[in-house]
Design a protein around this motif. Structure first.
Motif, PDB file in Angstrom:
ATOM      1  N   UNK A 143     -47.004   7.448  54.463  1.00  0.00           N
ATOM      2  CA  UNK A 143     -47.806   7.266  54.590  1.00  0.00           C
ATOM      3  C   UNK A 143     -49.076   7.650  54.817  1.00  0.00           C
ATOM      4  N   UNK A 144     -50.191   8.176  55.488  1.00  0.00           N
ATOM      5  CA  UNK A 144     -51.425   9.390  55.833  1.00  0.00           C
ATOM      6  C   UNK A 144     -50.895  10.638  56.038  1.00  0.00           C
ATOM      7  N   UNK A 173     -60.198   8.781  53.987  1.00  0.00           N
ATOM      8  CA  UNK A 173     -58.789   7.793  54.359  1.00  0.00           C
ATOM      9  C   UNK A 173     -58.423   8.170  55.289  1.00  0.00           C
ATOM     10  N   UNK A 174     -58.666   9.155  56.003  1.00  0.00           N
ATOM     11  CA  UNK A 174     -58.874   9.173  57.433  1.00  0.00           C
ATOM     12  C   UNK A 174     -59.646   9.388  58.432  1.00  0.00           C
ATOM     13  N   UNK A 175     -60.441   9.178  58.069  1.00  0.00           N
ATOM     14  CA  UNK A 175     -61.982   8.098  58.499  1.00  0.00           C
ATOM     15  C   UNK A 175     -61.473   7.017  58.753  1.00  0.00           C
ATOM     16  N   UNK A 176     -61.403   6.462  57.859  1.00  0.00           N
ATOM     17  CA  UNK A 176     -60.479   4.720  57.719  1.00  0.00           C
ATOM     18  C   UNK A 176     -59.650   4.448  58.818  1.00  0.00           C
ATOM     19  N   UNK A 182     -59.610  -1.356  60.752  1.00  0.00           N
ATOM     20  CA  UNK A 182     -58.369  -0.219  59.961  1.00  0.00           C
ATOM     21  C   UNK A 182     -56.525  -0.783  60.634  1.00  0.00           C
ATOM     22  N   UNK A 183     -57.369   0.018  62.449  1.00  0.00           N
ATOM     23  CA  UNK A 183     -56.031  -0.432  63.446  1.00  0.00           C
ATOM     24  C   UNK A 183     -55.355  -1.892  63.155  1.00  0.00           C
ATOM     25  N   UNK A 184     -56.680  -2.549  63.175  1.00  0.00           N
ATOM     26  CA  UNK A 184     -56.243  -3.919  63.307  1.00  0.00           C
ATOM     27  C   UNK A 184     -55.767  -4.953  62.080  1.00  0.00           C
ATOM     28  N   UNK A 185     -55.444  -4.264  60.829  1.00  0.00           N
ATOM     29  CA  UNK A 185     -54.891  -5.419  60.163  1.00  0.00           C
ATOM     30  C   UNK A 185     -53.116  -5.593  60.583  1.00  0.00           C
ATOM     31  N   UNK A 186     -52.974  -6.899  59.954  1.00  0.00           N
ATOM     32  CA  UNK A 186     -52.016  -7.506  59.864  1.00  0.00           C
ATOM     33  C   UNK A 186     -50.926  -6.059  59.608  1.00  0.00           C
ATOM     34  N   UNK A 272     -60.862  -0.020  50.008  1.00  0.00           N
ATOM     35  CA  UNK A 272     -60.199   0.937  50.487  1.00  0.00           C
ATOM     36  C   UNK A 272     -58.867   1.298  50.596  1.00  0.00           C
ATOM     37  N   UNK A 273     -58.239   0.149  50.825  1.00  0.00           N
ATOM     38  CA  UNK A 273     -56.140   0.531  50.778  1.00  0.00           C
ATOM     39  C   UNK A 273     -56.182   0.486  49.319  1.00  0.00           C
ATOM     40  N   UNK A 274     -56.827   0.192  48.013  1.00  0.00           N
ATOM     41  CA  UNK A 274     -56.306   0.333  46.540  1.00  0.00           C
ATOM     42  C   UNK A 274     -56.799   1.553  46.360  1.00  0.00           C
ATOM     43  N   UNK A 275     -57.487   2.300  46.774  1.00  0.00           N
ATOM     44  CA  UNK A 275     -57.839   3.679  46.541  1.00  0.00           C
ATOM     45  C   UNK A 275     -56.576   4.555  47.397  1.00  0.00           C
ATOM     46  N   UNK A 276     -56.648   3.707  48.338  1.00  0.00           N
ATOM     47  CA  UNK A 276     -55.346   4.695  49.519  1.00  0.00           C
ATOM     48  C   UNK A 276     -54.124   4.615  48.610  1.00  0.00           C
ATOM     49  N   UNK A 277     -53.719   3.391  47.883  1.00  0.00           N
ATOM     50  CA  UNK A 277     -52.394   3.411  47.515  1.00  0.00           C
ATOM     51  C   UNK A 277     -52.412   3.866  46.252  1.00  0.00           C
ATOM     52  N   UNK A 278     -53.793   4.467  46.031  1.00  0.00           N
ATOM     53  CA  UNK A 278     -53.472   5.365  44.295  1.00  0.00           C
ATOM     54  C   UNK A 278     -53.358   7.104  44.641  1.00  0.00           C
ATOM     55  N   UNK A 279     -53.656   6.938  46.354  1.00  0.00           N
ATOM     56  CA  UNK A 279     -53.917   8.773  46.624  1.00  0.00           C
ATOM     57  C   UNK A 279     -52.816   8.753  46.744  1.00  0.00           C
TER      58      UNK A 279
END
Ligand SMILES: Nc1ncnc2c1ncn2[C@@H]1O[C@H](COP(=O)(O)OP(=O)(O)OP(=O)(O)O)[C@@H](O)[C@H]1O
Ligand SMILES: N[C@@H](CCO)C(=O)O
Length: 322
Positions: A143-144, A173-176, A182-186, A272-279
């Motif tokens: 993860x991050x 991604x750090x800002x997100x 973001x923190x409330x995502x299931x 934004x999460x699709x960007x995270x997954x690519x990163x």
């Protein structure tokens, strides 16, 4: 072939003896895979997969193996680990952690269409729901925090443009990650690496049915949305360009939502999460490519692929149709 640890027939025979799976009749190293050593084990009772874990520790592994057992008991098609007489499913071989799991029927669907994407999307949602009462906790170890640790290690190998792209994306991604949305995502146990080569299908061409998800060794507790994003970036893209195939992505998400409808924030944050997954996969591929470990013959995956995927996700953000 990625066999990091060689196993002889005698060693395999001794290893399976306490697991009540019959008498060894065959042992074959598996070429695919870049993380662990895998062998197909055949006995007079069936076929199994022996995995020797090259990076994961005795402390980390119970989370993955018990998750597989938990999901299998709830009817999700995943390899069930075999226990010894004491009920232990994590074993030792050549001083390293090891497990024996059932071999799934079928093969990979490396050129998926709607029909395959819908089945993966539907099963992913059922897996997320089935994992919700899993009692063990382990964060997503890729993860991050891991990206932040690893990106600086690969920066010396990058061009100026790549340096900028990866650094800016990490900062985004750090800002997100600090945002309440973001923190409330299931969240719950996720697979986190559910690519085309970690799913099996069996059946006649055009009528294949999903027979299982496997390779849970990057699983962890993280947002369900990250799992969806990892899948969309692999199952629903043109592999040459990284471009999203939107109708396939829409079919994947619609099938997922038949079991677990997305919340408003999930729909909003999917790009934004699709960007995270690519990163995540660009970083791990750079790491494997530039800082490789020993292997009998290791073929690292192409990092440039996920650079293209990341750029495509930034240039063309996609929201599922509502
Ligand atoms: N339970 C299973 N049933 C059938 N085949 C399996 C099973 N586990 C592994 N395999 C086969 O072994 C190959 C390599 O396994 P896997 O993908 O888990 O390798 P790895 O090195 O652990 O992971 P990675 O995909 O991260 O490189 C798979 O592509 C698949 O063909
Ligand atoms: N699925 C990963 C390999 C395992 O992390 C990749 O394609 O880079």
């Amino acid at each position: 072939m990625a066999v990091f640890t060689e196993v002889s027939l005698d060693e395999a025979r001794a290893f399976i003896a306490p697991l009540d799976v019959g008498t060894l009749t065959g042992l074959r190293g598996i070429g695919a895979g870049i993380e662990n050593t895998n062998y197909f084990v055949t006995t007079d009772r069936g076929e199994y997969v022996l995995t020797i874990f090259e990076r994961l520790t005795f402390e980390q592994l119970p989370f993955y193996l018990h998750l597989m057992q938990h999901l299998a008991r709830r009817g999700i098609p995943v390899p069930d680990p075999h226990a010894d007489a004491a009920g232990e499913i994590l074993h030792t071989l050549k001083g390293k952690p090891a497990a024996l799991v059932d071999k799934l029927e079928g093969g990979h669907q490396l050129a998926p269409d709607h029909h395959h994407c819908e089945q993966v999307g539907g099963m992913l949602a059922r897996m997320h729901l089935a994992g919700q009462d899993y009692p063990r906790h382990q964060p997503n170890l890729r993860g991050l925090a891991w990206w932040a640790e690893t990106v600086p290690l690969v920066l010396p190998y990058l061009t100026a443009a790549q340096h900028t792209l990866i650094s800016e994306e990490l900062a985004f991604q750090q800002e997100l990650a600090d945002s309440p949305a973001f923190q409330g995502l299931p969240a719950g146990p996720i697979h986190a690496d559910l690519f085309r080569d970690n799913v099996m299908f069996a059946g006649l061409p055009g009528h294949e049915r999903l027979t299982g998800f496997f390779d849970f060794y990057f699983a962890g507790v993280d947002s369900f949305l990250f799992d969806i994003a990892v899948c969309l970036n692999d199952w629903c893209i043109d592999l040459d360009t990284g471009a999203l195939i939107e109708d396939r992505a829409a079919a994947f998400v619609a099938a997922y939502e038949r079991s677990r409808p997305l919340e408003g924030n999930e729909v909003r944050l999917l790009p934004a999460l699709m960007r995270a997954a690519a990163l995540r996969f660009w970083t791990s591929r750079l790491w494997d490519f530039h800082l490789p470990r020993d292997a009998a013959l290791l073929q690292p995956h192409d990092p440039a692929h996920f650079e293209r995927v990341l750029q495509a996700r930034i240039d063309n953000p996609w929201h599922p149709p509502r």
